[in-house]
Design a protein around this motif. Sequence first.
Motif, PDB file in Angstrom:
ATOM      1  N   ALA A 114       0.826  -1.201   0.000  1.00  0.00           N
ATOM      2  CA  ALA A 114       0.000   0.000   0.000  1.00  0.00           C
ATOM      3  C   ALA A 114       0.860   1.251   0.000  1.00  0.00           C
ATOM      4  N   VAL A 115       1.920   1.264   0.821  1.00  0.00           N
ATOM      5  CA  VAL A 115       2.812   2.425   0.876  1.00  0.00           C
ATOM      6  C   VAL A 115       3.496   2.638  -0.470  1.00  0.00           C
ATOM      7  N   VAL A 116       3.952   1.555  -1.087  1.00  0.00           N
ATOM      8  CA  VAL A 116       4.610   1.676  -2.402  1.00  0.00           C
ATOM      9  C   VAL A 116       3.665   2.306  -3.417  1.00  0.00           C
ATOM     10  N   VAL A 117       2.423   1.826  -3.466  1.00  0.00           N
ATOM     11  CA  VAL A 117       1.443   2.365  -4.406  1.00  0.00           C
ATOM     12  C   VAL A 117       1.177   3.841  -4.136  1.00  0.00           C
ATOM     13  N   LEU A 118       0.995   4.193  -2.867  1.00  0.00           N
ATOM     14  CA  LEU A 118       0.674   5.571  -2.509  1.00  0.00           C
ATOM     15  C   LEU A 118       1.852   6.518  -2.757  1.00  0.00           C
ATOM     16  N   VAL A 119       3.062   6.075  -2.452  1.00  0.00           N
ATOM     17  CA  VAL A 119       4.241   6.922  -2.694  1.00  0.00           C
ATOM     18  C   VAL A 119       4.428   7.156  -4.190  1.00  0.00           C
ATOM     19  N   ILE A 120       4.233   6.124  -4.993  1.00  0.00           N
ATOM     20  CA  ILE A 120       4.321   6.289  -6.450  1.00  0.00           C
ATOM     21  C   ILE A 120       3.264   7.275  -6.933  1.00  0.00           C
ATOM     22  N   ALA A 121       2.049   7.158  -6.419  1.00  0.00           N
ATOM     23  CA  ALA A 121       0.978   8.082  -6.798  1.00  0.00           C
ATOM     24  C   ALA A 121       1.307   9.507  -6.374  1.00  0.00           C
ATOM     25  N   THR A 123      -1.114   5.956   6.182  1.00  0.00           N
ATOM     26  CA  THR A 123      -0.726   4.595   5.811  1.00  0.00           C
ATOM     27  C   THR A 123       0.745   4.347   6.118  1.00  0.00           C
ATOM     28  N   CYS A 124       1.586   5.369   5.927  1.00  0.00           N
ATOM     29  CA  CYS A 124       3.001   5.226   6.275  1.00  0.00           C
ATOM     30  C   CYS A 124       3.166   4.971   7.778  1.00  0.00           C
ATOM     31  N   VAL A 125       2.378   5.677   8.589  1.00  0.00           N
ATOM     32  CA  VAL A 125       2.429   5.454  10.038  1.00  0.00           C
ATOM     33  C   VAL A 125       1.961   4.038  10.366  1.00  0.00           C
ATOM     34  N   ALA A 126       0.862   3.625   9.750  1.00  0.00           N
ATOM     35  CA  ALA A 126       0.360   2.273   9.985  1.00  0.00           C
ATOM     36  C   ALA A 126       1.391   1.223   9.593  1.00  0.00           C
ATOM     37  N   ALA A 127       2.079   1.460   8.477  1.00  0.00           N
ATOM     38  CA  ALA A 127       3.082   0.501   8.014  1.00  0.00           C
ATOM     39  C   ALA A 127       4.255   0.404   8.976  1.00  0.00           C
ATOM     40  N   THR A 156      -7.080  14.076  -0.019  1.00  0.00           N
ATOM     41  CA  THR A 156      -7.183  12.623   0.119  1.00  0.00           C
ATOM     42  C   THR A 156      -5.845  11.920  -0.027  1.00  0.00           C
ATOM     43  N   LEU A 157      -5.069  12.281  -1.040  1.00  0.00           N
ATOM     44  CA  LEU A 157      -3.797  11.604  -1.284  1.00  0.00           C
ATOM     45  C   LEU A 157      -2.825  11.843  -0.140  1.00  0.00           C
ATOM     46  N   THR A 158      -2.761  13.087   0.339  1.00  0.00           N
ATOM     47  CA  THR A 158      -1.856  13.402   1.452  1.00  0.00           C
ATOM     48  C   THR A 158      -2.246  12.632   2.699  1.00  0.00           C
ATOM     49  N   ALA A 187      -2.897  -2.758  -2.568  1.00  0.00           N
ATOM     50  CA  ALA A 187      -3.245  -1.697  -3.507  1.00  0.00           C
ATOM     51  C   ALA A 187      -4.724  -1.338  -3.468  1.00  0.00           C
ATOM     52  N   VAL A 188      -5.581  -2.356  -3.356  1.00  0.00           N
ATOM     53  CA  VAL A 188      -7.022  -2.123  -3.477  1.00  0.00           C
ATOM     54  C   VAL A 188      -7.702  -1.981  -2.113  1.00  0.00           C
ATOM     55  N   THR A 189      -7.479  -2.956  -1.219  1.00  0.00           N
ATOM     56  CA  THR A 189      -8.228  -2.936   0.050  1.00  0.00           C
ATOM     57  C   THR A 189      -7.590  -2.035   1.103  1.00  0.00           C
ATOM     58  N   MET A 190      -6.388  -1.526   0.827  1.00  0.00           N
ATOM     59  CA  MET A 190      -5.787  -0.585   1.775  1.00  0.00           C
ATOM     60  C   MET A 190      -5.613   0.793   1.148  1.00  0.00           C
ATOM     61  N   ALA A 191      -4.789   0.903   0.106  1.00  0.00           N
ATOM     62  CA  ALA A 191      -4.544   2.213  -0.496  1.00  0.00           C
ATOM     63  C   ALA A 191      -5.829   2.826  -1.062  1.00  0.00           C
ATOM     64  N   LEU A 192      -6.523   2.090  -1.938  1.00  0.00           N
ATOM     65  CA  LEU A 192      -7.726   2.626  -2.560  1.00  0.00           C
ATOM     66  C   LEU A 192      -8.885   2.735  -1.572  1.00  0.00           C
ATOM     67  N   ALA A 193      -9.100   1.706  -0.772  1.00  0.00           N
ATOM     68  CA  ALA A 193     -10.246   1.701   0.134  1.00  0.00           C
ATOM     69  C   ALA A 193     -10.154   2.821   1.165  1.00  0.00           C
ATOM     70  N   TYR A 194      -8.954   3.051   1.710  1.00  0.00           N
ATOM     71  CA  TYR A 194      -8.819   4.126   2.690  1.00  0.00           C
ATOM     72  C   TYR A 194      -8.929   5.501   2.038  1.00  0.00           C
ATOM     73  N   ALA A 195      -8.500   5.618   0.791  1.00  0.00           N
ATOM     74  CA  ALA A 195      -8.708   6.873   0.071  1.00  0.00           C
ATOM     75  C   ALA A 195     -10.202   7.148  -0.087  1.00  0.00           C
ATOM     76  N   LEU A 196     -10.974   6.121  -0.399  1.00  0.00           N
ATOM     77  CA  LEU A 196     -12.426   6.268  -0.503  1.00  0.00           C
ATOM     78  C   LEU A 196     -13.031   6.646   0.846  1.00  0.00           C
ATOM     79  N   LEU A 197     -12.578   5.985   1.916  1.00  0.00           N
ATOM     80  CA  LEU A 197     -13.110   6.276   3.249  1.00  0.00           C
ATOM     81  C   LEU A 197     -12.815   7.709   3.655  1.00  0.00           C
TER      82      LEU A 197
END
Length: 316
Positions: A58-65, A205-209, A197-199, A243-253
């Motif tokens: 999730a962190v890798v996906v979010l950092v790339i984004a 997520t970085c803290v969670a990781a 949202t992205l920030t 990628a989906v259930t953490m990065a994307l789902a938390y962005a939606l939340l």
Amino acid sequence: MATTESEPAQTSAGRGGGLVLVCLAGMLWGTIGPAIPVVHDASGLSPLTIGGYRAFFAVVVLVIAAAAMRRLRACARLGRLHWRRVTVVGVATATFQLFFFVAVLWAGVSITTVVCLGFAPVLLLITGSVRRRRPPSAGQFLTVAVAVSGLLLVSVFGSPAGEAQYPVLGVFAALVSGAAYALSAEAAAPLSLRLDTLTMTTTTTCVAAMVLVPAGLVIPLSSGDGIWTTDIGSWAVIGYLGAVTMALAYALLFTGLRTTPSGAAVVATLLEPVTAVLIAVVFLRERLTVAGVVGVVLIMAAIGSLGRHSKEPAPQ
């Protein structure tokens, strides 16, 4: 006059859109529970290790984004500016996920998802009443009573004897997970109005990781469990989980929390146990007893009524 009349409609539309996003997040989370035993059986990885790798992906996906959107510096700056609340949200999220993953193996997918998400909105209702120094209404008391009855039915009589490895410990872990989930939603609501949202998703997520990755590697190693697999299918599922259930789902939340009160948002994510139970029954051949089915119905009715009873304003 036209402007005055249009504002409520826009607010209503905004809140409706926020609930839709939260519901989508809940549906994505509903695929987590069934995926955990699949990866565990195929790879031998513990739920803690799966959670750690999921957070890493999730962190890798979010950092790339964030890099692609040129938001990395903004993420670091705003993360430092709001570090206290970012830390609370991240640590609560990590706690929620750690105990959820463990509870799935101990008590089963259906029991864990229903107890965890059933407990969270009830806890928010109680703590909200304490914070406002005003007791809940008679309808809210009834909601709590029905929810607790459902929790007892599901946790004590929900699955046939012998199907759960550690049923009592599993239910306890699910309750801890639900409490952490409630805390994370409560803390994230005001923060979602201050950060984009992205920030917000990247920083929390970085803290969670920082909690999930070490826990997923150190604890299994200390107990003699493996932390690596050569099964490609397992890595594919873990990548999906990150990628989906953490990065994307938390962005939606987090986006949904901008216009949706935290209590209502937790109610909306009740689509998670519905999704998880359907997947578990259809694909994993899990079974609920009659008492368990009744408990699920009671919890869903109780949590659904919380949304109607809630009069709290959008988070400020």
